[in-house]
Write an enzyme that holds these catalytic residues in place. Structure first.
Site, PDB file in Angstrom:
ATOM      1  N   THR A 195     -17.806 -13.170  19.692  1.00  0.00           N
ATOM      2  CA  THR A 195     -18.587 -14.344  20.078  1.00  0.00           C
ATOM      3  C   THR A 195     -18.167 -15.535  19.244  1.00  0.00           C
ATOM      4  O   THR A 195     -17.351 -15.414  18.340  1.00  0.00           O
ATOM      5  CB  THR A 195     -20.091 -14.065  19.869  1.00  0.00           C
ATOM      6  OG1 THR A 195     -20.824 -15.051  20.566  1.00  0.00           O
ATOM      7  CG2 THR A 195     -20.469 -14.090  18.415  1.00  0.00           C
ATOM      8  N   GLY A 247     -14.218 -21.647  23.620  1.00  0.00           N
ATOM      9  CA  GLY A 247     -14.287 -20.843  24.832  1.00  0.00           C
ATOM     10  C   GLY A 247     -13.066 -20.973  25.719  1.00  0.00           C
ATOM     11  O   GLY A 247     -12.760 -20.070  26.500  1.00  0.00           O
ATOM     12  N   CYS A 280     -10.316 -18.765  23.009  1.00  0.00           N
ATOM     13  CA  CYS A 280     -10.600 -17.396  22.568  1.00  0.00           C
ATOM     14  C   CYS A 280     -11.009 -16.526  23.759  1.00  0.00           C
ATOM     15  O   CYS A 280     -11.961 -16.858  24.466  1.00  0.00           O
ATOM     16  CB  CYS A 280     -11.713 -17.414  21.514  1.00  0.00           C
ATOM     17  SG  CYS A 280     -12.201 -15.767  20.963  1.00  0.00           S
ATOM     18  N   THR A 326     -14.743 -15.326  23.922  1.00  0.00           N
ATOM     19  CA  THR A 326     -15.759 -16.381  23.943  1.00  0.00           C
ATOM     20  C   THR A 326     -15.741 -17.034  25.315  1.00  0.00           C
ATOM     21  O   THR A 326     -14.670 -17.325  25.839  1.00  0.00           O
ATOM     22  CB  THR A 326     -15.447 -17.443  22.858  1.00  0.00           C
ATOM     23  OG1 THR A 326     -15.435 -16.814  21.580  1.00  0.00           O
ATOM     24  CG2 THR A 326     -16.466 -18.561  22.852  1.00  0.00           C
TER      25      THR A 326
END
Length: 177
Positions: A2, A158, A161, A164
């Site tokens: 996350t 986001g 990654c 994410t």
């Protein structure tokens, strides 16, 4: 994994996280809420790491907040002590980011309680990307709000990654700092 980001700026503290839960290389859920309010809405908390472990830590941290009448630093230190010394807790694999109007802290299973520089927390698999983005925005755009910095940093993380996503949960408090 996350990404969690917390930013302090202009009397506000914001914490946000993405919504992706992965099991190995598979996305299991895209809309998890990894940031929440604790202690009568006065504390923001987010987690990175194993979800079940994080819920256990949220529960323990909230107990410490109640025990210490919402005193964030005291509750964080006591949780870190328990986390390090309690045999069942010591196996938990997660990190917590916590913030109230006065302070922002990272709590780890190694017993660390760290107040980061610049009022910025970025952790998790996309934490490095989010931290770089947030620092650039904080240093070069004084007009952006804490929320805008956090949201932009999370969206950048986001987009880079694979662990994410861009389904964000963002919470905000007025800050004393």
């Amino acid at each position: 994994m996350t990404t969690i980001v917390s930013v302090r700026r202009n009397g506000k503290v914001v914490m946000g996280g993405d919504g992706q839960v992965s099991l190995g290389n598979t996305v299991m859920k895209g809309n998890a809420k990894k940031v929440r309010r604790l202690y009568h809405g006065q504390v923001l908390a987010g987690f990175a790491g194993a979800t079940a472990d994080a819920f256990t830590l949220f529960e323990r941290f909230e107990q410490q907040l109640e025990k210490h009448q919402g005193h964030l630093v005291r509750a964080a230190v006591e949780l870190a002590k328990d986390w390090r010394t309690d045999r069942s807790l010591s196996r938990l694999e997660a990190m917590l980011a916590v913030a109230n109007k006065d302070a922002s802290l990272i709590i780890t299973g190694n017993g660390d309680v760290v107040e980061p520089e610049h009022g910025l927390i970025a952790m998790g698999s996309g934490g490095g990307f989010a931290q770089a983005a947030a620092l650039a925005l904080l240093q070069h755009n004084a007009e952006l709000s804490a929320r805008e910095v956090a949201e932009t940093a999370l969206n950048i993380a986001g987009s880079i990654c694979v662990f994410t996503n861009q389904n964000l949960t963002i919470e905000e408090l007025d800050s004393a700092v």
